[in-house]
Design an enzyme around this catalytic site. Structure first.
Site, short mmCIF file in Angstrom:
data_model
loop_
_atom_site.label_atom_id
_atom_site.label_comp_id
_atom_site.label_asym_id
_atom_site.label_seq_id
_atom_site.Cartn_x
_atom_site.Cartn_y
_atom_site.Cartn_z
N GLU A 195 0.82 -1.22 0.00
CA GLU A 195 0.00 0.00 0.00
C GLU A 195 0.85 1.27 0.00
O GLU A 195 0.74 2.09 0.91
CB GLU A 195 -0.89 0.02 1.25
CG GLU A 195 -1.80 -1.17 1.42
CD GLU A 195 -2.50 -1.18 2.78
OE1 GLU A 195 -2.03 -0.53 3.73
OE2 GLU A 195 -3.54 -1.84 2.88
N GLY A 218 1.91 5.00 -0.65
CA GLY A 218 1.21 6.25 -0.96
C GLY A 218 2.22 7.31 -1.34
O GLY A 218 2.45 7.63 -2.50
N ARG A 219 2.92 7.81 -0.32
CA ARG A 219 3.90 8.89 -0.50
C ARG A 219 4.94 8.56 -1.59
O ARG A 219 5.32 9.43 -2.38
CB ARG A 219 4.63 9.08 0.82
CG ARG A 219 5.48 10.31 0.90
CD ARG A 219 6.33 10.29 2.15
NE ARG A 219 5.64 9.98 3.37
CZ ARG A 219 5.13 10.89 4.22
NH1 ARG A 219 5.28 12.16 3.97
NH2 ARG A 219 4.52 10.52 5.33
N TYR A 229 3.94 18.48 11.21
CA TYR A 229 4.94 17.44 11.47
C TYR A 229 6.36 17.99 11.47
O TYR A 229 7.31 17.21 11.31
CB TYR A 229 4.90 16.36 10.37
CG TYR A 229 3.54 15.86 9.99
CD1 TYR A 229 2.78 15.08 10.86
CD2 TYR A 229 3.00 16.16 8.74
CE1 TYR A 229 1.54 14.60 10.48
CE2 TYR A 229 1.76 15.69 8.36
CZ TYR A 229 1.04 14.91 9.23
OH TYR A 229 -0.19 14.44 8.85
N CYS A 251 -3.50 33.94 9.98
CA CYS A 251 -3.24 34.62 11.26
C CYS A 251 -2.87 33.64 12.35
O CYS A 251 -3.62 33.42 13.31
CB CYS A 251 -4.47 35.42 11.64
SG CYS A 251 -4.80 36.65 10.39
N GLU A 252 -1.75 32.99 12.20
CA GLU A 252 -1.21 32.10 13.22
C GLU A 252 0.31 32.11 13.09
O GLU A 252 0.83 32.08 11.97
CB GLU A 252 -1.67 30.65 12.99
CG GLU A 252 -3.15 30.46 13.08
CD GLU A 252 -3.54 29.23 13.86
OE1 GLU A 252 -2.70 28.66 14.57
OE2 GLU A 252 -4.71 28.85 13.74
N TYR A 300 0.03 14.05 0.64
CA TYR A 300 -0.41 14.67 1.90
C TYR A 300 -0.31 16.20 1.83
O TYR A 300 -0.03 16.87 2.84
CB TYR A 300 0.37 14.09 3.09
CG TYR A 300 0.32 12.58 3.12
CD1 TYR A 300 -0.89 11.92 3.37
CD2 TYR A 300 1.45 11.80 2.87
CE1 TYR A 300 -0.95 10.53 3.39
CE2 TYR A 300 1.39 10.40 2.88
CZ TYR A 300 0.18 9.79 3.14
OH TYR A 300 0.11 8.41 3.14
#
Ligand code: LLP
Length: 425
Positions: A275, A277-278, A318, A346-347, A375
């Site tokens: 499986e 993905g990345r 991450y 605004c963070e 992702y």
């Protein structure tokens, strides 16, 4: 290896000048290279030729219809984790008998939809889920083909939030409980127990954790067979890492990974599933953004760009590192300074890179945030009422918008006023 290269001093996606796409769709946008997606699938598949596994692309990594359809044409199956992903796979033309349904919290409705679609198999993660699936299948006069996802308690040495095979993680059935649960599953009408599943984490950069996990899987399969279970299938999950940084050694090659699979399980006469993905889509995509402002403060330099944490969450979520390349190569010749590349949200956590050595980049300059194909878009949101960014797929000298940018009206129209607030109420 990917297909984003400077040509005549300008970054190209395959044969397309990235500036051309920016002019057509505006910034920010995701851009994917078909050649890279196809190459990675082929390299992975070729590494496993001898074992002839079913390669189920983990569509959570990038679930755009165009990406799924590209892979389906190469013969890929799909690993799905929700009814939404199941429907995406089916809509893109994936054969149901190449779809495996994983995930720790499948609802009964999702199980029913997958059974009705005729998928290949379910990866079940707990005792109550086993009973629920048996009930749903029996209620529809069907038998659900099942693997139990086993948690081998192996530390994959990756980021805390994407480790899935340690005892303290929410995933899978504890290794020691496996024999008991296989015993229960074998007695449930509605189930056909055929396999074992493991997935120990993502962005794994060493082979040793895989080796340990697959060794444990081997021992379990041998033990289960000795108890009379007809184990014919092993799903090894995904997790092999991709290179994100130019100053780090590359993760293991798929052929080395294939060798350890062969060593652990090659003689057991299993139908294998993988499986990834990345590995397939990670460096097949970039996020293209434009410089809005330069803001030097107190010995620090902020480069304010038009992409933000809502478009690419990985850096803030991450602590992920994504290389940042100017679209115009000549910028790289200038002196470098540590730069925080930040978005308009605004963070303080809204950054794409911190303390990164970058050259001076004027307002309007285009940048590529590299290795954003997995992702990236799938984890984006509309925080600060920023519409989702478009996705573009390149193939050779052509490009197509494969998800258009929604308008602000589209975004607002998702809300409804209750009767007591609407003028007609
Ligand atoms: N199979 C299962 C059951 C999974 O949960 C996953 C990923 C995969 C396969 C594919 O793993 P891959 O080959 O892509 O490593 N959002 C995080 C990654 C989350 C991975 C979740 N599960 C990130 O951006 O790093």
């Amino acid at each position: 290896m990917h297909h984003f290269r400077y040509r005549n001093g300008i970054l190209h996606a395959e044969d397309v000048d990235v500036r051309e796409i920016a002019a057509a769709v505006g910034t920010p946008f995701y851009c994917y290279a078909t050649a890279t997606i196809e190459r990675h699938y082929r390299v992975f598949a070729e590494a496993f030729t001898e074992l002839d596994p079913l390669i189920c692309y983990s569509i959570k990594a990038n679930s755009n219809q165009a990406v799924i359809a590209t892979l389906a044409r190469l013969g890929a199956g799909m690993d799905v984790v929700s009814e939404g992903e199941l429907r995406r796979a089916l809509a893109a033309g994936v054969a149901p008998d190449k779809i495996i349904f994983s995930g720790v919290g499948k609802t009964r409705a999702e199980m029913a939809a997958a059974l009705d679609a005729g998928i290949l198999s379910f990866n079940v993660e707990s005792e109550p889920e086993l009973h629920a699936l048996a009930e749903v299948a029996a209620g529809r006069n069907r038998r659900a083909r099942v693997s139990l996802r086993i948690n081998p308690d192996v530390d994959p040495h990756t980021h805390e939030k994407i480790s899935t095979g340690r005892a303290e993680d929410k995933f899978g059935i504890p290794y020691d409980e496996a024999p008991r649960l296989y015993g229960i599953a074998a007695g449930l009408e509605g189930l056909e127990v055929w396999g074992v599943h493991m997935h120990i984490g993502s962005q794994i950069s060493e082979l040793a954790p895989f080796e340990r996990a697959f060794g444990l899987m081997r021992a379990l399969i041998v033990a289960l067979r000795a108890e009379g279970h007809d184990i014919r299938h092993a799903d090894l999950g995904g997790g092999l890492g991709v290179p994100y940084r130019k100053d780090e050694p590359d993760p293991p090659h798929p052929s080395d990974y294939a060798r350890i699979v062969e060593q652990a399980l090659g003689d057991l006469d299993l139908q294998l599933a993988l499986e990834p993905g990345r590995l397939i889509t990670g460096n097949a995509g970039i996020l293209v953004t434009r410089v809005l402002y330069n803001k030097p403060v107190d010995g620090k330099h902020f480069l304010i760009v038009d992409a933000a944490m809502n478009d690419l969450m990985r850096p803030t979520l991450y602590d992920a590192h994504h290389e940042i390349w100017p679209i115009a190569e000549e910028a790289n010749a200038g002196p470098m300074r540590p730069t925080d590349v930040v978005g308009p949200v605004c963070e303080t956590g809204d950054y794409l890179a911190r303390g990164r050595l970058l050259p001076a980049l004027p307002e309007g300059a285009l940048l590529a945030v590299m290795t954003a194909g997995a992702y990236g878009a799938v984890q984006s949101g509309t925080y600060n009422s920023r519409p989702l960014v478009p996705e573009v797929l390149v193939r050779g000298g052509k490009f197509a918008v494969v998800r258009p940018r929604p308008s602000h009206e589209d975004l607002i129209a998702l809300d409804r006023l209750p009767p007591w607030l609407s003028s007609r109420g």
